[in-house]
Design an enzyme around this catalytic site. Sequence first.
Site: not given
Length: 513
Positions: A150-151, A175, A224-225, A246-247, A280
Amino acid sequence: MTQNQALRADGPPAGTGIAVDNPATGAVVGEVPDTSAEEVAQAVERARRAQRGWAELDTRARAAFFARGRRWLLAHREEIADLIVEENGKAREDAVVEIVYCASAFAYWAKQARGLLARTRIRSLSPFVLGRSMYTRRVPRGVVGVIGPWNNPLLNSFGDAVPALAAGNAVVLKPSEQTPLTALLMERMARECGWPKDVFQVVTGAGATGRAVVDTVDFVMFTGSTRTGRLVAARAGERLVPCSLELGGKDALVVLADANLERAVSVTIQGALSNGGQMCTSVERVYVEEPVYDAYLTLLRERFRQVTSGRPAGLGSVDVGAVTFPPQLAVIQDHVDDAVRKGARVLAGGHTPEGPGRFFEPTLLVDVDHGMKCMREETFGPTLPVMKVADAEEALRLVNDSTYGLQASIIGSDMKRARRLAERFEAGCVTINDAQTNYMALGLPMGGWKESGLGVRHGAEGFRKYTRLQAISTNRFPMRRDMHMIPYEPSAYRFVLRLVDAMYGTGLRRRAK
């Protein structure tokens, strides 16, 4: 990156609508479907049919479609920026960066695709393959599922679709349910630019939609996380489907004693507060060598208090926008409160201001240590803890004392010393006298170590992950029977051994003398 709801079970029941709000005002600005697993499977099947024709196009033909997309993107940049700001709440300047990135991605991957997909000739010294012609080729994986955060609703969502499409894949983009409108605008772009039907599709939804994407596509690109990334990797692993993740990050910045302090402060503020700290790759902790700590902190405090925050209203209106994800406000406040309870001081900010919208004051923390959440856990907000260290060795130890390893930065004048230090950091990318600028260098790989992810985006590796590798070996002058074939003949194998000895054994030793 903070919690992405891509695979979570919470959220509205599948098939219902999901309201999208403006984080800066609280007003609902749209509603999108919560796509069911069956509908996702249908979209993937349509993409699979479309991909065959897309893959048959040569790279120049696909580049022509990209050129149309790039022109559309620039022609509609005001509309795109408006929508990003509206659904994300970020400063307009941060929205512009997303548009610039995607325009650059269209141009870069269109140009690089041909070389990155080219056949590679292979040579071998083995006597068993003498006379063979060998090469490798890159083949699209098929349907790539991109699950975006979302960022950055354009940059980290559609931005990942571009190289996947350039490699000859079809893409199904899911998304974040917090910011889905920008992705739908890109689907409109594909239609209006005459892209082949169904080669790029968007499926909106919450947790079940994300799970369905992972369960049906041929490759997963997830941002995401770390928590959700583990779930993605596990589900992909059950299907033996590759994924790139990519976390989370807890990126560090080290200010050396020989640093230009004006540059150090500028890089610090940009790295920590751009996009409201919701990156991130945001700078989330700073270590300063003792000789310059006081001077650096005095300047940083002065500049920090000049940062403006609030509802975006055009270029130059604010530096820091809203907090996009509602639960993130509680995380940010908890990290600040935890630090204060344990002895930290707040030099600026520290609170959620009153009024409409979701905001947190740009916050500067000092007297911090690694016993505090703000130095160990991902905050993902406009906060910055600063810690004094005795020297670069202590800074190195503290930088590496983290479960994360996405990026880090060093500010210093001695380039040789800075590079030596950078190479000892346990991070996928280190910038010297910069922060985050590497992301715009599409030829430079970007990926996390430790719990910050698997694989990379950008660079040759970030492109070729969207392909499968096929090796071709051709015997151009086949004989009726090779000497090593059954039935075995001792004389043939004695010859082979003499040949191997000449190539790898005594013959080499004699030549070495």
